[in-house]
Write an enzyme that holds these catalytic residues in place. Structure first.
Site, PDB file in Angstrom:
ATOM      1  CD1 TRP A  44      -0.906   2.339   2.302  1.00 53.21           C
ATOM      2  CD2 TRP A  44      -2.800   1.742   1.270  1.00 53.21           C
ATOM      3  NE1 TRP A  44      -1.796   3.392   2.421  1.00 53.21           N
ATOM      4  CE2 TRP A  44      -2.969   3.041   1.794  1.00 53.21           C
ATOM      5  CE3 TRP A  44      -3.867   1.150   0.575  1.00 53.21           C
ATOM      6  CZ2 TRP A  44      -4.150   3.761   1.656  1.00 53.21           C
ATOM      7  CZ3 TRP A  44      -5.046   1.866   0.442  1.00 53.21           C
ATOM      8  CH2 TRP A  44      -5.180   3.160   0.984  1.00 53.21           C
ATOM      9  CG  ASN A  46      -1.407   7.078   2.608  1.00 57.05           C
ATOM     10  OD1 ASN A  46      -1.096   6.030   3.139  1.00 57.05           O
ATOM     11  ND2 ASN A  46      -1.428   8.214   3.284  1.00 57.05           N
ATOM     12  CG  ASP A  47      -0.538  11.486   2.190  1.00 58.70           C
ATOM     13  OD1 ASP A  47      -1.525  10.905   1.736  1.00 58.70           O
ATOM     14  OD2 ASP A  47      -0.549  12.117   3.273  1.00 58.70           O
ATOM     15  CD  GLN A  63       2.474   8.392   5.507  1.00 58.11           C
ATOM     16  OE1 GLN A  63       1.667   7.975   6.318  1.00 58.11           O
ATOM     17  NE2 GLN A  63       3.733   8.667   5.838  1.00 58.11           N
ATOM     18  CD1 TRP A  71      -3.112   4.642   5.507  1.00 57.90           C
ATOM     19  CD2 TRP A  71      -3.645   3.798   7.511  1.00 57.90           C
ATOM     20  NE1 TRP A  71      -2.650   5.516   6.464  1.00 57.90           N
ATOM     21  CE2 TRP A  71      -2.963   5.013   7.713  1.00 57.90           C
ATOM     22  CE3 TRP A  71      -4.059   3.085   8.634  1.00 57.90           C
ATOM     23  CZ2 TRP A  71      -2.702   5.544   8.975  1.00 57.90           C
ATOM     24  CZ3 TRP A  71      -3.794   3.604   9.904  1.00 57.90           C
ATOM     25  CH2 TRP A  71      -3.130   4.826  10.061  1.00 57.90           C
ATOM     26  CG  PHE A 103       0.889   9.772  10.200  1.00 57.51           C
ATOM     27  CD1 PHE A 103       0.998   8.387  10.172  1.00 57.51           C
ATOM     28  CD2 PHE A 103      -0.319  10.322  10.624  1.00 57.51           C
ATOM     29  CE1 PHE A 103      -0.075   7.569  10.554  1.00 57.51           C
ATOM     30  CE2 PHE A 103      -1.388   9.529  11.007  1.00 57.51           C
ATOM     31  CZ  PHE A 103      -1.270   8.149  10.977  1.00 57.51           C
ATOM     32  NE  ARG A 172      -3.678  14.267   9.530  1.00 59.11           N
ATOM     33  CZ  ARG A 172      -4.795  14.303  10.258  1.00 59.11           C
ATOM     34  NH1 ARG A 172      -4.737  14.309  11.571  1.00 59.11           N
ATOM     35  NH2 ARG A 172      -5.977  14.346   9.661  1.00 59.11           N
ATOM     36  CG  ASP A 173      -0.054  15.736   7.081  1.00 67.90           C
ATOM     37  OD1 ASP A 173       0.438  14.704   7.563  1.00 67.90           O
ATOM     38  OD2 ASP A 173      -1.231  15.825   6.714  1.00 67.90           O
ATOM     39  CD  GLU A 225      -5.861  14.590   6.116  1.00 69.23           C
ATOM     40  OE1 GLU A 225      -5.904  13.793   7.052  1.00 69.23           O
ATOM     41  OE2 GLU A 225      -6.096  14.250   4.936  1.00 69.23           O
ATOM     42  CD1 TRP A 313      -7.591  10.518   2.293  1.00 73.59           C
ATOM     43  CD2 TRP A 313      -7.429   8.326   2.706  1.00 73.59           C
ATOM     44  NE1 TRP A 313      -6.305  10.271   2.702  1.00 73.59           N
ATOM     45  CE2 TRP A 313      -6.179   8.930   2.971  1.00 73.59           C
ATOM     46  CE3 TRP A 313      -7.550   6.951   2.894  1.00 73.59           C
ATOM     47  CZ2 TRP A 313      -5.066   8.206   3.407  1.00 73.59           C
ATOM     48  CZ3 TRP A 313      -6.432   6.224   3.333  1.00 73.59           C
ATOM     49  CH2 TRP A 313      -5.217   6.855   3.583  1.00 73.59           C
TER      50      TRP A 313
END
Ligand code: FRU
Length: 503
Positions: A44, A46-47, A63, A71, A103, A172-173, A225, A313
């Site tokens: 998997w 993601n970002d 990610q 996830w 993250f 976050r991020d 985000e 998502w």
């Protein structure tokens, strides 16, 4: 010569054996496997995280779940490239450790060893990521450091982590870059449920001083985000301005996750959005582009380059792909335009390097006439000349019942991509016709990058970007131009086959 039956059988068996062996050993050949977009070999993603250019390599961290294609166990995967298109996947850079997931975040080049992490007189890479801890007392998100003194191949977590802890479950991020004017590090980080981007500064990446907050502003329906603050040049001339890009999940106009941008000014402390028309918009009007971030430390005078996660998502966990799930967008160079209709962000995909087999499109097609049959991956670059009030565009047909339609609807004032008949349905949120406002007096040009399970569209001089996943029953596409009223809309342009990046 007639081949005796037993030899035919033997040949058949050998061919089957070779096929099975190649199935086992080959990678990047599975159904729907992107051929010009990055996807991990398996598992998997993601970002995108920590995009950085260092010692002549582009680094893409992302990610990643090292254990499966859903996830979980969030870690930073890692790939490198020398041209932004051909990627080599390396070992996991920052794994989940002692109950801390890694993250989204960024990587900077610490040229002057401000952090003290580099070897004497050397530069090194420092990652600033969100550490996520879950415990019976509740979840906690903090900002943390890790560093690498071997060109990103191995990473060490900083013993003094976390470097910012607000005792919050949602914080976050971090997006960190060097602010040349102020001579310090600048961080933009999200307070997702408060709809705020908070700015901090630091001289050593370890101690941070709060500068200001931006928001709530624009769209605030979902969590904020993945912020990114970028200085972008004008497409012509020497002017510059600032863009603040913020992910929104859920609640984007296309449904689920999406990203808004604000053009404006940043004075070293505070970001102020411009009120001019076109200063607030969506970086992508499709359903599948999220948490895009820009590269740090690009060579001087290069336009910023952005890569996003091509997914949403709403249904990311349901994509019918295996053994991987998730892919990145094509890298896009960013600038802004200012014309009679106002401001706009402009995006140009980095793709020319893998073009092959060029064909001209020049016929003035009418009705639903088909002109070309192509196998993915390919690129179309078209300029339409339309009379007012027409609906026109192009259909990519994989068979008589499955196609995606991309067009300009002048009566509705919309550019659109309709994937309701494109193929596999994935989830109830998947079939959709995504739309973007057409801007008067901008041309009807259209660029399409068509890969095994995605279509990226760029229209009106790159001021509209629209990326959507599609899961068609075949990879052969008939290209059919259409116009309402059947009156031909003249079109010129070019078609290229694209060379797969994995060969
Ligand atoms: C956005 C996001 C980020 C977070 C990461 C976790 O897609 O939710 O805010 O850091 O994914 O995987």
């Amino acid at each position: 010569m007639r081949v005796p039956l037993n030899k035919t059988l033997l040949r058949g068996a050998l061919a089957l054996g070779t096929l099975l062996a190649s199935k086992q050993t080959s990678t990047y050949e599975e159904d729907y496997r992107p051929q010009v977009h990055f996807s991990p070999r398996k598992h998997w993603t993601n970002d995108p995280n920590g995009l950085v250019y260092f010692h002549r390599e582009y680094h893409l961290f992302y990610q990643f779940n090292p254990f499966g294609n859903e996830w979980g166990h969030m870690s930073w995967g890692h790939a490198v490239s020398t041209d932004l298109l051909h990627w080599t996947e390396l070992q996991v850079a920052i794994p989940e450790e002692n109950g801390e997931m890694a993250f989204t975040g960024s990587v900077v080049v610490d040229r002057d060893n401000t952090s003290g992490f580099c070897a004497p007189k050397q530069d090194c890479l420092v990652a600033i990521y969100t550490g996520y801890h879950d415990s019976p007392e509740g979840a906690r998100q903090t900002q943390n450091l890790a560093y690498s003194v071997d060109d990103g191949r191995t990473w060490t977590r900083y013993a003094g982590n976390p470097v910012i802890d607000l005792h919050l479950a949602d914080f976050r991020d971090p997006s960190v870059s060097w602010d040349e004017k102020q001579n310090h590090w600048l961080m933009a980080v999200s307070l997702p449920t408060q709809h705020k981007v908070r700015f901090y500064s630091s001289s050593n990446l370890k101690q941070w001083t709060q500068l200001s907050d931006f928001g709530p502003a624009g769209d605030v329906q979902g969590a904020w985000e993945c912020p990114d603050l970028l200085r972008i040049p004008a497409d012509r001339g020497k002017e510059n301005m600032w863009a603040l890009k913020i992910g929104l999940n859920p609640g984007s106009p296309q449904g689920g996750s999406g990203e808004q941008y604000f053009l404006g000014e940043f004075d070293g402390t505070r970001f102020v959005a411009s009120a001019e028309p076109g200063s607030h918009g969506w970086t992508n009007y499709g359903k599948d582009d999220y948490c895009a971030i820009s590269f740090n430390a690009l060579p001087r005078n290069e336009k910023p380059v952005l890569i996003g996660w091509m997914n949403n998502w709403q249904y990311a966990a349901k994509l019918p792909t295996s053994p991987w799930r998730g892919q990145m967008s094509i890298p896009r160079r960013l600038c802004f335009v200012r014309d009679q209709s106002g401001f706009a962000l402009k995006q140009e995909p980095v793709i020319a390097l893998i073009r092959a087999g060029e064909t001209d499109v020049s016929a003035p097609p009418g009705g639903h006439r088909e002109s070309h049959v192509l196998e993915t991956p390919f690129e179309l670059d078209l300029q339409f000349r339309s009379s007012p009030n027409q609906v026109f565009g192009v259909r990519l047909l994989s068979d008589e019942r499955h196609w995606t339609e991309i067009g300009f609807d002048q009566p509705k004032g919309q550019f659109y991509m309709d994937r309701t008949k494109s193929g596999a349905t994935v989830s109830q949120d998947f079939p959709a016709s995504t739309t973007a406002p057409l801007v008067a007096r901008r041309a009807f040009d259209l660029k399409l990058i068509v890969d095994r399970c995605s279509i990226e569209a760029y229209a009106q001089n790159g001021t509209i970007a629209m990326s959507n996943l599609v899961f068609p029953p075949s990879q052969n596409n008939k290209i059919a131009f259409f116009s309402s009223s059947g009156k031909p809309v003249p079109v010129t342009g070019k078609i290229w086959q694209l060379r797969p990046i994995w060969k």
